[in-house]
Scaffold this motif. Structure first.
Motif, PDB file in Angstrom:
ATOM      1  N   ASP A   1      37.707  42.209  54.483  1.00  0.00           N
ATOM      2  CA  ASP A   1      37.022  43.053  55.464  1.00  0.00           C
ATOM      3  C   ASP A   1      35.525  42.835  55.299  1.00  0.00           C
ATOM      4  O   ASP A   1      35.000  42.872  54.189  1.00  0.00           O
ATOM      5  CB  ASP A   1      37.384  44.524  55.227  1.00  0.00           C
TER       6      ASP A   1
ATOM      7  N   THR B   1      33.885  46.528  53.948  1.00  0.00           N
ATOM      8  CA  THR B   1      34.360  47.147  52.715  1.00  0.00           C
ATOM      9  C   THR B   1      34.746  46.132  51.646  1.00  0.00           C
ATOM     10  O   THR B   1      34.907  46.502  50.478  1.00  0.00           O
ATOM     11  CB  THR B   1      35.582  48.033  52.991  1.00  0.00           C
TER      12      THR B   1
ATOM     13  N   GLN C   1      29.093  53.360  48.899  1.00  0.00           N
ATOM     14  CA  GLN C   1      30.080  52.526  49.589  1.00  0.00           C
ATOM     15  C   GLN C   1      29.647  51.061  49.611  1.00  0.00           C
ATOM     16  O   GLN C   1      30.481  50.158  49.457  1.00  0.00           O
ATOM     17  CB  GLN C   1      30.289  53.052  51.006  1.00  0.00           C
TER      18      GLN C   1
ATOM     19  N   GLU D   1      30.221  49.561  46.161  1.00  0.00           N
ATOM     20  CA  GLU D   1      31.639  49.305  45.934  1.00  0.00           C
ATOM     21  C   GLU D   1      32.101  48.063  46.696  1.00  0.00           C
ATOM     22  O   GLU D   1      32.910  47.279  46.180  1.00  0.00           O
ATOM     23  CB  GLU D   1      32.466  50.525  46.345  1.00  0.00           C
ATOM     24  N   ALA D   2      31.592  47.872  47.916  1.00  0.00           N
ATOM     25  CA  ALA D   2      31.975  46.692  48.700  1.00  0.00           C
ATOM     26  C   ALA D   2      31.485  45.413  48.034  1.00  0.00           C
ATOM     27  O   ALA D   2      32.225  44.424  47.933  1.00  0.00           O
ATOM     28  CB  ALA D   2      31.419  46.802  50.117  1.00  0.00           C
TER      29      ALA D   2
ATOM     30  N   ARG E   1      33.523  44.807  44.850  1.00  0.00           N
ATOM     31  CA  ARG E   1      34.886  44.360  45.153  1.00  0.00           C
ATOM     32  C   ARG E   1      34.907  42.871  45.495  1.00  0.00           C
ATOM     33  O   ARG E   1      35.749  42.119  44.997  1.00  0.00           O
ATOM     34  CB  ARG E   1      35.423  45.193  46.319  1.00  0.00           C
TER      35      ARG E   1
END
Length: 209
Positions: A46, A49, A143, A146-147, A150
């Motif tokens: 994605d 995210t 956020q 975290e993206a 990840r």
């Protein structure tokens, strides 16, 4: 390949970006590549995210695209009657959606509010808005961190300075972060930097009145 800055999805084959765009664009490009190279291994993320996206590549391109989620149709605009709007008001000051409720404060709080420009109600509304904006900014940064984390964990966990780059990401140190990832493969580095930019950016703080 050139990456679209705001792509909904991004696909990597090893360290190389092979497709960016919406889900159907990425699935089509990835399927065409897999048909040419049976041994290729793809990861699709994605674009916002960095969550993994699973695509079933069995069959033809048409089969692959047919299995993808359909784009949600845009609902037609509702009529005023369907919206159950209140009757229009005559001349005069609009209500502006203000709701009157009781709050309890200490005397020193009321004294401070009484000295603020516009009075207690205006000051309280301003404080609430400032707190709400600050909370939204913190959530956005979290956020984005975290993206980026990840994506970096999936694509750069074995790269030099990976752990230090993660620390710089969460320490809000963009200069150190860029230096640490500088030697990573170009496509991985560029996408990690793009994701991290959202985490490093800060909205201007509102001034207290």
């Amino acid at each position: 390949m050139s990456q679209k800055p705001d792509a909904a999805c991004i696909a990597f084959e090893s360290d190389r970006c092979v497709a960016t765009g919406d889900l159907h664009e990425v699935a089509r490009a990835a399927k065409e590549m897999l048909d040419r190279r049976k041994d290729a291994s793809l990861l699709v993320f994605d674009g916002v995210t960095s969550g993994p996206i699973e695509i079933d590549f069995r069959g033809t391109i048409e089969d692959v695209l047919a299995r993808l989620p359909k784009t949600r149709d845009v609902a037609p605009a509702a009529s005023p009657a369907e919206l159950d709007l209140p009757p229009s008001r005559g001349p005069g000051r609009p209500k502006l959606g203000v709701v009157a409720r009781e709050i309890t404060l200490l005397p020193r709080h009321w004294d401070w509010l009484a000295q603020q420009r516009g009075g207690a109600s205006v000051a309280i509304r301003r404080l609430v808005e400032e707190a709400r904006r600050a909370g939204e900014d913190r959530d956005r940064v979290r956020q984005a961190q975290e993206a980026a984390y990840r994506f970096m964990s999936a694509m750069a966990g074995n790269r030099p300075h990976y752990e230090d780059a993660i620390r710089a990401l969460f320490a809000d140190d963009p200069a150190r972060f860029e230096k640490l990832i500088a030697e990573w493969p170009a496509d991985v580095r560029d996408h990690a930097a793009r994701l991290a930019t959202r985490a490093f950016h800060r909205e201007p703080q509102a001034r207290a009145g």
